[in-house]
Design an enzyme around this catalytic site. Structure first.
Site, PDB file in Angstrom:
ATOM      1  N   LYS A 122      -9.377-104.587 -32.879  1.00 12.13           N
ATOM      2  CA  LYS A 122     -10.681-104.516 -32.202  1.00 12.13           C
ATOM      3  C   LYS A 122     -10.964-103.096 -31.735  1.00 12.13           C
ATOM      4  O   LYS A 122     -10.222-102.555 -30.912  1.00 12.13           O
ATOM      5  CB  LYS A 122     -10.709-105.436 -30.976  1.00 12.13           C
ATOM      6  CG  LYS A 122     -12.129-105.491 -30.389  1.00 12.13           C
ATOM      7  CD  LYS A 122     -12.188-106.059 -29.001  1.00 12.13           C
ATOM      8  CE  LYS A 122     -12.130-105.026 -27.925  1.00 12.13           C
ATOM      9  NZ  LYS A 122     -13.308-104.146 -27.837  1.00 12.13           N
ATOM     10  N   GLY A 149      -5.490 -97.659 -24.381  1.00 13.53           N
ATOM     11  CA  GLY A 149      -6.620 -97.735 -23.457  1.00 13.53           C
ATOM     12  C   GLY A 149      -6.162 -97.365 -22.073  1.00 13.53           C
ATOM     13  O   GLY A 149      -5.156 -96.662 -21.896  1.00 13.53           O
ATOM     14  N   SER A 150      -6.875 -97.868 -21.083  1.00 10.41           N
ATOM     15  CA  SER A 150      -6.560 -97.464 -19.705  1.00 10.41           C
ATOM     16  C   SER A 150      -5.315 -98.182 -19.191  1.00 10.41           C
ATOM     17  O   SER A 150      -4.985 -99.293 -19.634  1.00 10.41           O
ATOM     18  CB  SER A 150      -7.749 -97.792 -18.807  1.00 10.41           C
ATOM     19  OG  SER A 150      -7.985 -99.187 -18.847  1.00 10.41           O
ATOM     20  N   THR A 151      -4.666 -97.555 -18.230  1.00 12.20           N
ATOM     21  CA  THR A 151      -3.481 -98.151 -17.611  1.00 12.20           C
ATOM     22  C   THR A 151      -3.847 -99.468 -16.938  1.00 12.20           C
ATOM     23  O   THR A 151      -3.103-100.457 -17.001  1.00 12.20           O
ATOM     24  CB  THR A 151      -2.883 -97.155 -16.596  1.00 12.20           C
ATOM     25  OG1 THR A 151      -2.457 -96.001 -17.338  1.00 12.20           O
ATOM     26  CG2 THR A 151      -1.701 -97.732 -15.846  1.00 12.20           C
ATOM     27  N   GLU A 152      -5.044 -99.495 -16.336  1.00 15.23           N
ATOM     28  CA  GLU A 152      -5.501-100.697 -15.640  1.00 15.23           C
ATOM     29  C   GLU A 152      -5.546-101.892 -16.595  1.00 15.23           C
ATOM     30  O   GLU A 152      -4.987-102.964 -16.313  1.00 15.23           O
ATOM     31  CB  GLU A 152      -6.912-100.378 -15.121  1.00 15.23           C
ATOM     32  CG  GLU A 152      -7.506-101.352 -14.190  1.00 15.23           C
ATOM     33  CD  GLU A 152      -9.004-101.013 -14.000  1.00 15.23           C
ATOM     34  OE1 GLU A 152      -9.460 -99.932 -14.399  1.00 15.23           O
ATOM     35  OE2 GLU A 152      -9.699-101.885 -13.461  1.00 15.23           O
ATOM     36  N   GLY A 159      -4.110-102.053 -19.576  1.00 17.63           N
ATOM     37  CA  GLY A 159      -2.754-102.245 -20.105  1.00 17.63           C
ATOM     38  C   GLY A 159      -1.950-103.171 -19.210  1.00 17.63           C
ATOM     39  O   GLY A 159      -1.235-104.063 -19.683  1.00 17.63           O
ATOM     40  N   GLU A 189      -7.103 -90.204 -13.224  1.00 16.52           N
ATOM     41  CA  GLU A 189      -7.632 -89.780 -14.518  1.00 16.52           C
ATOM     42  C   GLU A 189      -9.158 -89.774 -14.440  1.00 16.52           C
ATOM     43  O   GLU A 189      -9.765 -90.813 -14.176  1.00 16.52           O
ATOM     44  CB  GLU A 189      -7.153 -90.759 -15.597  1.00 16.52           C
ATOM     45  CG  GLU A 189      -7.444 -90.293 -16.994  1.00 16.52           C
ATOM     46  CD  GLU A 189      -6.983 -91.283 -18.056  1.00 16.52           C
ATOM     47  OE1 GLU A 189      -7.074 -92.498 -17.841  1.00 16.52           O
ATOM     48  OE2 GLU A 189      -6.541 -90.818 -19.113  1.00 16.52           O
TER      49      GLU A 189
HETATM   50  P1  NAD Z   1     -10.218 -99.450 -21.627  1.00 11.10           P
HETATM   51  O1  NAD Z   1      -8.868 -99.848 -21.201  1.00 11.10           O
HETATM   52  O2  NAD Z   1     -11.354 -99.751 -20.734  1.00 11.10           O
HETATM   53  O3  NAD Z   1     -10.585-100.167 -23.013  1.00 11.10           O
HETATM   54  C1  NAD Z   1      -9.785-100.008 -24.144  1.00 11.10           C
HETATM   55  C2  NAD Z   1     -10.004-101.177 -25.065  1.00 11.10           C
HETATM   56  O4  NAD Z   1      -9.556-102.360 -24.430  1.00 11.10           O
HETATM   57  C3  NAD Z   1     -11.463-101.429 -25.444  1.00 11.10           C
HETATM   58  O5  NAD Z   1     -11.512-101.816 -26.802  1.00 11.10           O
HETATM   59  C4  NAD Z   1     -11.845-102.603 -24.539  1.00 11.10           C
HETATM   60  O6  NAD Z   1     -12.872-103.404 -25.064  1.00 11.10           O
HETATM   61  C5  NAD Z   1     -10.550-103.361 -24.491  1.00 11.10           C
HETATM   62  N1  NAD Z   1     -10.364-104.215 -23.306  1.00 11.10           N
HETATM   63  C6  NAD Z   1     -10.949-104.101 -22.088  1.00 11.10           C
HETATM   64  N2  NAD Z   1     -10.478-105.071 -21.264  1.00 11.10           N
HETATM   65  C7  NAD Z   1      -9.570-105.793 -21.980  1.00 11.10           C
HETATM   66  C8  NAD Z   1      -8.727-106.909 -21.681  1.00 11.10           C
HETATM   67  N3  NAD Z   1      -8.727-107.480 -20.483  1.00 11.10           N
HETATM   68  N4  NAD Z   1      -7.904-107.377 -22.647  1.00 11.10           N
HETATM   69  C9  NAD Z   1      -7.864-106.780 -23.860  1.00 11.10           C
HETATM   70  N5  NAD Z   1      -8.654-105.743 -24.211  1.00 11.10           N
HETATM   71  C10 NAD Z   1      -9.495-105.247 -23.279  1.00 11.10           C
HETATM   72  O7  NAD Z   1     -10.118 -97.916 -21.989  1.00 11.10           O
HETATM   73  P2  NAD Z   1     -11.266 -96.950 -22.505  1.00 11.10           P
HETATM   74  O8  NAD Z   1     -12.130 -96.608 -21.361  1.00 11.10           O
HETATM   75  O9  NAD Z   1     -11.894 -97.516 -23.740  1.00 11.10           O
HETATM   76  O10 NAD Z   1     -10.408 -95.677 -22.987  1.00 11.10           O
HETATM   77  C11 NAD Z   1     -10.006 -94.696 -22.144  1.00 11.10           C
HETATM   78  C12 NAD Z   1      -8.550 -94.889 -21.759  1.00 11.10           C
HETATM   79  O11 NAD Z   1      -7.715 -94.890 -22.914  1.00 11.10           O
HETATM   80  C13 NAD Z   1      -8.060 -93.727 -20.917  1.00 11.10           C
HETATM   81  O12 NAD Z   1      -7.317 -94.225 -19.833  1.00 11.10           O
HETATM   82  C14 NAD Z   1      -7.156 -92.949 -21.873  1.00 11.10           C
HETATM   83  O13 NAD Z   1      -6.179 -92.179 -21.242  1.00 11.10           O
HETATM   84  C15 NAD Z   1      -6.597 -94.038 -22.713  1.00 11.10           C
HETATM   85  N6  NAD Z   1      -6.082 -93.529 -23.994  1.00 11.10           N
HETATM   86  C16 NAD Z   1      -4.734 -93.424 -24.174  1.00 11.10           C
HETATM   87  C17 NAD Z   1      -4.235 -92.906 -25.368  1.00 11.10           C
HETATM   88  C18 NAD Z   1      -2.754 -92.760 -25.601  1.00 11.10           C
HETATM   89  O14 NAD Z   1      -2.359 -92.512 -26.734  1.00 11.10           O
HETATM   90  N7  NAD Z   1      -1.928 -92.920 -24.602  1.00 11.10           N
HETATM   91  C19 NAD Z   1      -5.110 -92.514 -26.381  1.00 11.10           C
HETATM   92  C20 NAD Z   1      -6.469 -92.633 -26.158  1.00 11.10           C
HETATM   93  C21 NAD Z   1      -6.954 -93.148 -24.965  1.00 11.10           C
END
Ligand code: NAD
Length: 502
Positions: free
Chosen positions: A207, A259-262, A264, A412
């Site tokens: 996704k 994605g975000s730590t939150e 994750g 962040e």
């Molecule tokens: P996000 O966590 O809000 O969303 C990431 C993805 O998760 C999106 O596709 C979103 O639709 C999905 N999502 C949201 N809630 C979910 C849930 N409850 N269950 C499953 N999926 C869910 O993050 P973002 O704002 O899209 O991206 C920015 C974040 O990603 C930043 O914190 C950045 O540091 C991190 N990031 C990390 C890396 C890495 O390699 N460590 C690389 C790129 C981005």
């Protein structure tokens, strides 16, 4: 035959140059140079399940907006739990009947084909990526798309050599893998996730982020053109509920989340007690450390690249600058001068350095945290550049006088905002750099090799760049410590996260 030397030349007419029509500031202005390649967008994108584009069971669609001008680009299908289940069924069927039975050298051919087809359509993909995500065209053209192709090439090379991933052990694929990715590198994150999974013999349900789904569905066109067997990769688009369904599906042998730590943490809590393999690539708050023996102009370029690249929408962005006290004033002055000539504006313009912020929500987050920085007493500097009237933009921003207790030094921001702190000794630099919940990356700028080796060993960061920043290679593993997650992407270490070892 007369030569040029003995040829008689008429005396050149000496003309006084016209009085300069430009004032100094205009010297920095370039004429617009918009990229004009056709991104070949469709008005509506369906889900990609079982090798076909299919309408969502939900019957619902959402808009993908160009953050540079707030115009609608396309409608994207919104997958519900039934769509996700259909994607997993297609992936399981492909895994059992086709993909897991193919020898590595056959899987490699598909990956090579995908890489070449992506190269063929590189400019079109770069324009689509920039329009959907807001990043400057020079980045999507010179970094995102070539690096995505490089990941398919690299993993194609591994597919028939998997016995060398863990010498002495037998490696086996896992089955179906569920993957969820963010919006900051939409195509590149797809490549990071899909290429190693497929090379190892797994099938995928993935996704993309809700604001940047278009290049994923364009990549699905390439999968069709490459003749990738139906169901090997399935793409479901949607919001958090779709992501949760992908992560939680019982057929997922492994889940990979970026994605975000939150978010994750939410996923980890929801999957606790299951036997799913898991990798998490999460947030970061990297320290870029500059010593007084560093080549300053080079370091300043590294700092600029480290935080203002892709509007600071980078997990490994060097968002905390730790600068050696004796050179702090000089570095700050150079940084201020440098950001004053960065060009902020239309991401499709080849001259643009800082494009559009990906969404109004992200822009609001950046503004909120910048206001917190001002309230907490840090000193803000922003150049006085004009921003486009439409679209989501933010000026490059430097905070000086920041201390470790400030929220802008700990959280962040994920925008073009640099927090500057100082240090006096090597130990203080290490202590401050490690004083964070995150541990994704760091940078060190110094003339001394021994110091680089000491810091590389003592910094709790998955990547440490020395006298450079934000450099990537598919052969080099990437991943975090602490709340930046676990698991690696890239290199043979990344492949280990997509197999089981006997
Ligand atoms: P996000 O966590 O809000 O969303 C990431 C993805 O998760 C999106 O596709 C979103 O639709 C999905 N999502 C949201 N809630 C979910 C849930 N409850 N269950 C499953 N999926 C869910 O993050 P973002 O704002 O899209 O991206 C920015 C974040 O990603 C930043 O914190 C950045 O540091 C991190 N990031 C990390 C890396 C890495 O390699 N460590 C690389 C790129 C981005």
């Amino acid at each position: 035959m007369p030569t040029l030397l003995n040829k008689k030349r008429s005396a050149p007419t000496l003309r006084r140059p016209a009085a300069p029509a430009l004032i100094f500031g205009d010297l920095w202005n370039y004429d617009p140079a918009p990229e004009t390649a056709d991104p070949k967008l469709k008005s509506r994108y369906e889900l990609f399940i079982g090798g076909k584009f299919v309408a969502p069971a939900s019957g619902k669609y959402f808009d993908s907006i160009n953050p540079a001008n707030e115009q609608k680009l396309a409608e994207i299908a919104r997958a519900n739990a039934a769509d996700v289940a259909a994607a997993y069924r297609a992936a399981k069927k492909a895994y059992d009947q086709t993909w897991s039975r193919l020898p590595g050298r056959e899987r490699a051919k598909y990956l090579f084909r995908i890489a070449r087809l992506l190269q063929d359509r590189a400019r079109e993909f770069a324009v689509a990526e920039t329009m959907d995500g807001g990043k400057p065209i020079k980045e999507s053209r010179d970094f995102d798309v070539p690096m995505a192709a490089a990941h398919f090439f690299y993993h194609a090379g591994w597919a028939d050599k998997l016995e060398y991933v863990a010498p002495g052990r037998r490696v086996a694929s896992l089955g179906v893998v569920g993957q969820v990715i963010p919006w900051n590198f939409p195509l590149l994150m797809l490549a990071w996730k899909i290429a190693p999974a497929l090379a190892m013999g797994n099938c995928v349900v993935i996704k993309p982020a809700e604001t940047t789904s278009i290049t994923a569905l364009k990549l699905a066109e390439i999968f069709q053109d490459a003749g990738l067997p139906a169901g090997v990769v399935n793409i479901v688009t949607g919001f958090a509920d779709t992501g949760a369904a992908v992560m939680g599906h019982p057929l997922a042998a492994k889940v990979a989340f970026t994605g975000s730590t939150e978010v994750g943490k939410i996923i980890m809590r929801s999957l606790a007690g299951t036997d799913k393999k898991m990798t998490m690539e999460l947030g970061g708050k990297a320290a870029n450390i500059i010593f007084d023996d560093a080549p300053l102009d080079q370091a300043v370029e590294g700092i600029i690249n480290g935080i203002f690249f892709n509007q600071g929408h980078v997990c490994c962005a060097g968002s905390r600058l730790l600068v050696h006290e004796p050179i702090a004033a000089a570095v700050l002055a150079k940084l201020k001068q440098r950001i004053s000539v960065l060009r902020v504006g239309d991401p499709l313009d080849k001259n643009t350095d800082i494009g559009a912020i990906n969404s109004p929500a992200q822009l609001a987050t950046i503004k909120r945290l910048v206001a917190v920085g001002v309230k907490e007493g840090a000193t803000l500097y922003q150049p006085d550049c004009a921003l486009p009237a439409k679209g989501y933009y933010f000026r490059p921003t430097i905070f000086s006088g920041v201390s470790m207790s400030h929220r802008i030094a700990r959280e962040e921001i994920f925008g073009p905002v640099l927090s500057v702190l100082t240090f006096r000794t090597v130990d203080e630099a290490i202590e401050k750099a490690n004083n964070t919940a995150y541990g994704l990356s760091a940078g060190v700028w110094t003339d001394k090799g021994a110091r680089i080796l000491k810091l590389a060993a003592e910094l709790k960061a998955g990547v440490v760049w020395a006298n450079t920043y934000n450099k990537f290679d598919p052969a080099s593993p990437f991943g975090g410590y602490k709340e930046s997650g676990f698991g690696r992407e890239g290199g043979c270490q990344g492949l280990l996260d997509y197999c089981k070892l006997d």
